[in-house]
Design an enzyme around this catalytic site. Structure first.
Site, short mmCIF file in Angstrom:
data_model
loop_
_atom_site.label_atom_id
_atom_site.label_comp_id
_atom_site.label_asym_id
_atom_site.label_seq_id
_atom_site.Cartn_x
_atom_site.Cartn_y
_atom_site.Cartn_z
N GLN A 1 0.84 -1.19 0.00
CA GLN A 1 0.00 0.00 0.00
C GLN A 1 0.88 1.25 0.00
O GLN A 1 1.84 1.34 0.76
CB GLN A 1 -0.92 0.01 1.21
N TYR B 1 -4.47 -13.51 -2.84
CA TYR B 1 -3.80 -12.36 -3.46
C TYR B 1 -3.08 -11.57 -2.35
O TYR B 1 -3.28 -10.36 -2.20
CB TYR B 1 -4.78 -11.44 -4.20
N ASP C 1 -7.70 -9.70 -1.75
CA ASP C 1 -7.25 -8.36 -2.12
C ASP C 1 -6.69 -8.42 -3.55
O ASP C 1 -5.48 -8.30 -3.77
CB ASP C 1 -6.18 -7.87 -1.14
N CYS D 1 -9.62 -2.29 -5.00
CA CYS D 1 -9.22 -0.96 -5.47
C CYS D 1 -10.03 -0.54 -6.68
O CYS D 1 -9.72 0.46 -7.33
CB CYS D 1 -7.72 -0.93 -5.79
#
Length: 450
Positions: A284, A313, A380, A407
């Site tokens: 991140q 992931y 993710d 995202c």
């Protein structure tokens, strides 16, 4: 109305669409306005007309939006990095929440979803721990332009990262230009310089600079000389890595690491997790907001001290390591072997002895893990979302809870629609990791229906 390209319109913008453009209407036709803020009246020039909608670019603000503010960056409007420095941050958070709710309703059919207020980033400027800069021509180094993304804008500094990054950028631009070597041209495959990636660690203060070049024979010596000069000039740069990328796609990821000077990684801390981050690792890019993201995920996941958790992931292992104290065993699954190597080293740094990281295709690895019967699965995935086989493997395992970190609200909506055959969506929480941009991180919590 006969609307064509270059037609000038006076438009009143009523909201922000997912992606960051304002939304206005002319005779019932939706017009997406680049540079249009909610509540503003603008003079706009039509750039594209399609069946059912049009696109336009604001060229003059006639009546400013009530929540408009002065953008502090001298490159704002030309640089493509930020869309909304001119919009009050509270308004940015409001519209990101609205965009998540609208996207889940429109694409996923999820009309009664409880979307929580967006969690704010602790910092709205200087928050990025990683910036990717592109080379072009002879010799530009900076970020792509907003209206002409094929062009690179020479920026002096980026307000999304600290001032030291601007100093490194200026040094690199001058040093690389002095070699007389041109930037790599993906159309011809010729040239040398491709990307300069600058990372920094809040925990240690160290920096890692990653130079990505084309496969030119002249790249090696030039990169080595540049790396030595960089480390001498900037004592806080603890490492320099040179990688080569042959593929023409303009992605700032090296395909083969050539050499490293100093250290080839950084160490970062998010809460009590210590992460080893290599040059090409996914982590991140907003460290302080990532801690808030992990907290939202942890609350949704809960604990099951005598059960397993799958983290699908998993990247370099941040979420797996953060949740590990609440479970008997955590299995992290990731296709990138370099990320798995970082995750394994991060587990040792963080003293997490109950984490097992596996490399491979997610659906295949999950089939092998079926006997572990997880209580919770976290996902993710990249922007493309989870692939169908992976979702099927997760649903076959039927954990009591799923936590999906996304995202991209559009692919999240698609995947939640698939998961709704077995799961009830209980909470959706946007977390703003990217102030002043259109990007949105979302945490979705789901529970197995009994």
């Amino acid at each position: 109305m006969d609307m064509r390209e270059d037609t000038e319109l006076t438009l009143t913008v009523d909201r922000l669409a997912f992606g960051g453009k304002g939304v206005a209407r002319v005779d019932g036709l939706v017009v997406f306005v680049d540079g249009g803020l909610p509540g503003a009246t603008v003079r706009a020039k039509v750039t594209r007309v399609k069946k059912g909608f049009a696109e336009a670019r604001a060229v003059e603000t006639l009546t400013p939006a009530p929540q408009a503010v002065a953008a502090p960056c001298p490159h704002f409007g030309v640089c493509g990095g930020c869309l909304h420095q001119d919009l009050d941050y509270a308004a940015q958070l409001f519209w990101k929440r609205q965009q998540v709710a609208e996207t889940l309703s429109r694409l996923g059919g999820l009309r009664d979803v409880d979307v929580a207020p967006a969690v704010a980033s602790p910092e709205t400027y200087g928050y990025r721990n990683k910036m990717e800069f592109a080379f072009a021509g002879r010799l530009h180094l900076g970020l792509h332009e907003r209206q002409r993304p094929g062009r690179v804008l020479d920026i002096e500094k980026c307000l999304l990262m600290d001032d030291r990054t601007g100093d490194i950028l200026a040094f690199a631009r001058e040093a690389c230009a002095a070699t007389g070597l041109a930037a790599y041209d993906p159309r011809t495959g010729k040239g040398v310089w491709r990307h300069l990636v600058v990372r920094r660690s809040l925990a240690t203060g160290g920096r890692l600079v990653h130079l990505i070049t084309g496969p030119s024979r002249r790249a090696g010596d030039a990169a080595h000389h540049f790396g030595e000069a960089l480390l001498e000039r900037f004592p806080d740069v603890s490492g320099f890595v040179h990688s080569v990328r042959r593929a023409p796609t303009t992605v700032a990821i090296g395909e083969r690491q050539v050499f490293a000077l100093g250290t080839d990684h950084l160490e970062e801390r998010i809460g009590d997790v210590r992460l080893r981050i290599s040059a090409d690792a996914f982590a991140q890019t907003n460290t302080t907001a990532a801690e808030k993201l992990y907290a939202v995920v942890a609350q949704a996941a809960g604990t099951a001290p005598d059960r397993a958790l799958w983290d699908v992931y998993c990247g370099c292992g941040g979420i797996a390591l953060a949740l590990a104290p609440g479970f008997e065993t955590v299995y992290g699954v990731e296709a990138d072997k370099r990320a798995v190597a970082d995750a394994q080293k991060s587990a040792k740094l963080s003293e997490r002895e109950n984490c097992v990281f596996k490399t491979g295709d997610a659906a295949t690895v999950l089939a092998d893990l079926a006997a572990t019967k997880p209580a919770v699965v976290t996902l993710d995935p990249p922007r493309a979302g989870a692939d169908g086989q992976t979702l099927a493997a997760v649903m076959d395992a039927a954990p009591e809870k799923l936590v999906y970190v996304s995202c991209n609200p559009a692919t999240l909506a698609r995947d939640l629609k698939i998961l709704s055959d077995l799961y009830t969506l209980t909470q959706v929480t946007p977390v703003d990791l990217f102030p002043h941009t259109a990007h949105i991180e979302v945490v979705a919590a789901l529970e197995l229906r009994r």
